[in-house]
Write an enzyme that holds these catalytic residues in place. Sequence first.
Site, PDB file in Angstrom:
ATOM      1  N   ARG A 277       0.854  -1.185   0.000  1.00 39.92           N
ATOM      2  CA  ARG A 277       0.000   0.000   0.000  1.00 39.92           C
ATOM      3  C   ARG A 277       0.890   1.234   0.000  1.00 39.92           C
ATOM      4  O   ARG A 277       2.080   1.160   0.307  1.00 39.92           O
ATOM      5  CB  ARG A 277      -0.906   0.018   1.237  1.00 39.92           C
ATOM      6  CG  ARG A 277      -1.849  -1.177   1.334  1.00 39.92           C
ATOM      7  CD  ARG A 277      -2.569  -1.179   2.660  1.00 39.92           C
ATOM      8  NE  ARG A 277      -3.421  -2.348   2.826  1.00 39.92           N
ATOM      9  CZ  ARG A 277      -4.009  -2.693   3.956  1.00 39.92           C
ATOM     10  NH1 ARG A 277      -3.848  -1.939   5.027  1.00 39.92           N
ATOM     11  NH2 ARG A 277      -4.762  -3.772   4.030  1.00 39.92           N
ATOM     12  N   HIS A 278       0.306   2.370  -0.327  1.00 40.25           N
ATOM     13  CA  HIS A 278       1.087   3.595  -0.337  1.00 40.25           C
ATOM     14  C   HIS A 278       1.498   3.964   1.082  1.00 40.25           C
ATOM     15  O   HIS A 278       0.758   3.749   2.043  1.00 40.25           O
ATOM     16  CB  HIS A 278       0.293   4.734  -0.967  1.00 40.25           C
ATOM     17  CG  HIS A 278       0.075   4.573  -2.437  1.00 40.25           C
ATOM     18  ND1 HIS A 278       1.115   4.589  -3.351  1.00 40.25           N
ATOM     19  CD2 HIS A 278      -1.056   4.374  -3.169  1.00 40.25           C
ATOM     20  CE1 HIS A 278       0.642   4.418  -4.570  1.00 40.25           C
ATOM     21  NE2 HIS A 278      -0.675   4.285  -4.490  1.00 40.25           N
ATOM     22  N   GLU A 279       2.703   4.519   1.194  1.00 38.18           N
ATOM     23  CA  GLU A 279       3.207   4.958   2.487  1.00 38.18           C
ATOM     24  C   GLU A 279       2.279   6.019   3.071  1.00 38.18           C
ATOM     25  O   GLU A 279       1.714   6.838   2.346  1.00 38.18           O
ATOM     26  CB  GLU A 279       4.612   5.523   2.316  1.00 38.18           C
ATOM     27  CG  GLU A 279       5.295   5.940   3.603  1.00 38.18           C
ATOM     28  CD  GLU A 279       5.425   4.797   4.594  1.00 38.18           C
ATOM     29  OE1 GLU A 279       4.520   4.679   5.461  1.00 38.18           O
ATOM     30  OE2 GLU A 279       6.388   4.026   4.504  1.00 38.18           O
ATOM     31  N   ASP A 288       4.718   2.812  -4.007  1.00 35.84           N
ATOM     32  CA  ASP A 288       5.152   4.174  -4.328  1.00 35.84           C
ATOM     33  C   ASP A 288       6.143   4.222  -5.485  1.00 35.84           C
ATOM     34  O   ASP A 288       6.526   5.313  -5.922  1.00 35.84           O
ATOM     35  CB  ASP A 288       5.794   4.825  -3.095  1.00 35.84           C
ATOM     36  CG  ASP A 288       4.821   4.954  -1.939  1.00 35.84           C
ATOM     37  OD1 ASP A 288       3.649   5.247  -2.202  1.00 35.84           O
ATOM     38  OD2 ASP A 288       5.228   4.746  -0.784  1.00 35.84           O
TER      39      ASP A 288
END
Length: 644
Positions: A277-279, A288
């Site tokens: 998942r995105h940071e 990312d």
Amino acid sequence: MKQRETFTSRKDRKEESARCDVMASERGYRWTVCAVIVLLIALCAAHMTDRPALSHPHRKTSVLKMDEAALSVVNEIESEMTLYVLSDHCYQCLPQQLGKLPARPVSGTPTAVEFVVSTQHALTLLLNSTPANLEPCNVHFHFGERGNYSLWVKNLNEPSQVSCTMITDSEPINSYLPILFAFLAFALLAVLSAIWNTVKRLDVVTNLLIRLGSTVETERLINSELGTPNRLVNASTESIIPATTGRRLRSLDSFRGLALVVMVFVNYGGGRYWFFRHESWNGLTVADLVFPWFVFIMGTSICLSLSGSIRRGVKRTHLLWRIVWRSLQLFLIGVIIINPNYCQGPLSWDSLRIPGVLQRLGFTYLVVAVLDLAVAKDGLTNLSSETCWYSVHDVCLYWPAWLCVIVLETIWLCLTFLLPVPDCPTGYLGPGGIGDFGLYQNCTGGAAGYIDRWLLGDNHIYQTPSSRVVYQSMMPFDPEGVLGSINSILMAFLGLQAGKILLHYRDQHKQIITRFLIWGFILGIISAVLTKCSRNEGFIPVNKNLWSFSYVTTLSCFAFVTLGFFYYTVDVKKWWSGAPFFYPGMNSILVYVGHEVFEEYFPFRWKMANNQSHAEHLAQNLLATSIWVFIAYLLYRKKIFWKI
């Protein structure tokens, strides 16, 4: 006699083309089998690894979900306690109250309270007494998924001293085994594929495959005038155009395909693992990496495409119209796919989200393509290697475009660090919420968030940014916002520079790869200085939400090195065909739009037996991604490519 030789030569080329297509067909079907095998392995892993942990016989626990563990806090002190929790991943955050622990009755049994805690990152548990006459204690611990733990709070010899002891009542599950099994399966199949590619190069095996694959389709390919999609022939000279000037680079399409495949996988959920998942704010995860790489490759493609069109005599006004029209198409398609409302009734214009991935791509493409069109030469300048600035002529020849990009980056720096933002510190780069000790709760994104809210309005940008998960920020913030688009232009322009290297040093493989590595080294040094080699302590941290300057330099560093690897292995040494990534790379827009539109439809998603199983999510997401790869392969076989 000469005509007969020419005819024989053409026939040999057609047979070679048919032979390549037969081999490509086998590769496509082989990778489909790979996907099925990986799915089966992941499903088996689901039964082995996602079984609930055995509970302690004397305690009751709630049903745990993914990334959760059960914690029982046992209080043996005759004083009420308050439990706070702080995630290691939350930078400069205030501890959040988890609950209260009743005091142990005099001469009574200890009190126990059950809590559910996160297992994604290590946590610090802090215990304070209500009368404040006891020394607080804290425990730093990384809980395991679906494990059961007990925290015992006791008095030591002195009444004011408190001891906190963590005990594991039942072991957690290993939720990472499905990833390991999937990786080993792909690695094994890649090795088998490499062995098969070596064996089938033998003349005996190749001839056998041609005879076995001698179908009506093969005959049609042999008797047609079509070549392979990457082999372009100049009609006036009947000669092959060099790969770096007129022909699609297979390595570039393969690199684009890799970025796209990972993008599809993480968009579908990535097995619900946090690192897919995105940071939440500063830092990098796998998710990312892919979008900036896609932007970088777009810049490289702009360079190669415009250069070829100009040298073929296409008018620049016509190219400008095509650039504007394509940018508009990307923007409109992007607005449509992020505002679907398939089953929610009519679209509400009051909540229409305007920024998005394709919108960012369209705007970036417009600016970078126009810049390159303005400075591109009608023909490549042939400089002598003795010229003093020969080693940097691929930069110096296009100095006006570099000057424009430097001006744009200066604007980004000035707006980011000098623009006054109401009720926020100037130059703020934080997430707001509980970050920065809760001092700037409504300052999410600083100038970037303020500009988006001022230009577009709160209702027309992304409502649930990734910072909400860890930092509990409540302000809407769009990671594809207006200010970040300046740095995406820089990212694409660095990709454009990679294209200039391919053009100006064509067929000089050592020069090309050396320059890729030099650019990667320079950008890496810049990133190290800006970030101080840390996640949060640098001058400009790496931040995908803001598309910070260090984020662009870091990802561009990775992109130059990765493109150099693909170029060397695919186009120079031809050790690897680029499969299976080559196929989605040839149809990137179709795959991206298709995976967004059909995300909720079978066979890309279905109701799972256990939706709290990482393994089942991983299997579903791997299969969905593999299906799109196979669709791209079929479209490649049918010579169907969606271009805008």
